[in-house]
Design a protein around this motif. Structure first.
Motif, PDB file in Angstrom:
ATOM      1  N   ASP A  80      -1.552   0.815  -7.526  1.00 58.20           N
ATOM      2  CA  ASP A  80      -1.725   0.747  -6.079  1.00 58.20           C
ATOM      3  C   ASP A  80      -0.323   0.805  -5.478  1.00 58.20           C
ATOM      4  O   ASP A  80       0.276  -0.211  -5.169  1.00 58.20           O
ATOM      5  CB  ASP A  80      -2.449  -0.533  -5.679  1.00 58.20           C
ATOM      6  CG  ASP A  80      -2.827  -0.558  -4.219  1.00 58.20           C
ATOM      7  OD1 ASP A  80      -2.331   0.306  -3.453  1.00 58.20           O
ATOM      8  OD2 ASP A  80      -3.610  -1.431  -3.828  1.00 58.20           O
ATOM      9  N   LYS A 106       1.288  -0.845  -1.855  1.00 62.16           N
ATOM     10  CA  LYS A 106       1.945  -2.157  -1.734  1.00 62.16           C
ATOM     11  C   LYS A 106       3.432  -2.048  -2.052  1.00 62.16           C
ATOM     12  O   LYS A 106       4.273  -2.585  -1.342  1.00 62.16           O
ATOM     13  CB  LYS A 106       1.286  -3.171  -2.664  1.00 62.16           C
ATOM     14  CG  LYS A 106      -0.118  -3.530  -2.279  1.00 62.16           C
ATOM     15  CD  LYS A 106      -0.715  -4.473  -3.295  1.00 62.16           C
ATOM     16  CE  LYS A 106      -2.170  -4.767  -2.990  1.00 62.16           C
ATOM     17  NZ  LYS A 106      -2.759  -5.660  -3.981  1.00 62.16           N
ATOM     18  N   GLU A 108       5.295  -0.104   0.713  1.00 59.14           N
ATOM     19  CA  GLU A 108       5.462  -0.935   1.911  1.00 59.14           C
ATOM     20  C   GLU A 108       6.569  -1.961   1.719  1.00 59.14           C
ATOM     21  O   GLU A 108       7.378  -2.187   2.619  1.00 59.14           O
ATOM     22  CB  GLU A 108       4.148  -1.633   2.271  1.00 59.14           C
ATOM     23  CG  GLU A 108       4.205  -2.386   3.580  1.00 59.14           C
ATOM     24  CD  GLU A 108       4.601  -1.542   4.774  1.00 59.14           C
ATOM     25  OE1 GLU A 108       5.468  -1.990   5.560  1.00 59.14           O
ATOM     26  OE2 GLU A 108       4.068  -0.434   4.933  1.00 59.14           O
ATOM     27  N   GLU A 109       6.635  -2.568   0.545  1.00 59.75           N
ATOM     28  CA  GLU A 109       7.680  -3.561   0.278  1.00 59.75           C
ATOM     29  C   GLU A 109       9.065  -2.919   0.194  1.00 59.75           C
ATOM     30  O   GLU A 109      10.021  -3.402   0.792  1.00 59.75           O
ATOM     31  CB  GLU A 109       7.381  -4.303  -1.018  1.00 59.75           C
ATOM     32  CG  GLU A 109       6.206  -5.247  -0.921  1.00 59.75           C
ATOM     33  CD  GLU A 109       5.804  -5.832  -2.269  1.00 59.75           C
ATOM     34  OE1 GLU A 109       6.537  -5.634  -3.261  1.00 59.75           O
ATOM     35  OE2 GLU A 109       4.747  -6.478  -2.331  1.00 59.75           O
TER      36      GLU A 109
END
Length: 115
Positions: free
Chosen positions: A39, A42, A45-46
């Motif tokens: 995924d 995540k 985005e981080e």
């Protein structure tokens, strides 16, 4: 340099046994693609929280499409042999068809060659 870093990043996420059969690979991909190690949304985005767009090659991607690009590279690396198979697998996992920009991102990731 970017390709080397990209390769190291993809390789470091995790590895699967080369001897796993195709159905095991597909099952693992399905399990890990939502909320798991594949995924990439995540992670993107981080890692790129303050970046509105992410450059790869000569193209800028939004975070969602870049995560799809990474997913495409990873499934190819794991042994998914055709683009059609990758598109079908994505549809089965997410219960939706990719948009045109998403499909292009997946294709770029799938076709990326690592040295």
């Amino acid at each position: 340099m970017k390709k080397i870093l990209f390769f190291l990043f993809i390789s470091s996420v995790f590895t699967f046994s080369q001897k796993a059969d195709k159905e095991d690979i597909k099952k693992t991909i399905k399990t890990e693609s939502i909320g798991g190690r594949m995924d990439f949304s995540k992670m993107v985005e981080e890692k790129y929280s303050s970046a509105p767009l992410i450059g790869f090659g000569n193209t800028l991607y939004n975070k969602k499409d870049f995560a799809i690009l990474l997913w495409g590279a990873k499934v190819k690396n794991l042994g998914i042999e055709s683009m059609d198979e990758a598109l079908k697998l994505w549809g089965e996992i997410h219960n939706k068809k990719l948009t045109t920009p998403e499909s292009k991102a997946l294709k770029v990731g799938f076709k990326t060659k690592f040295e």
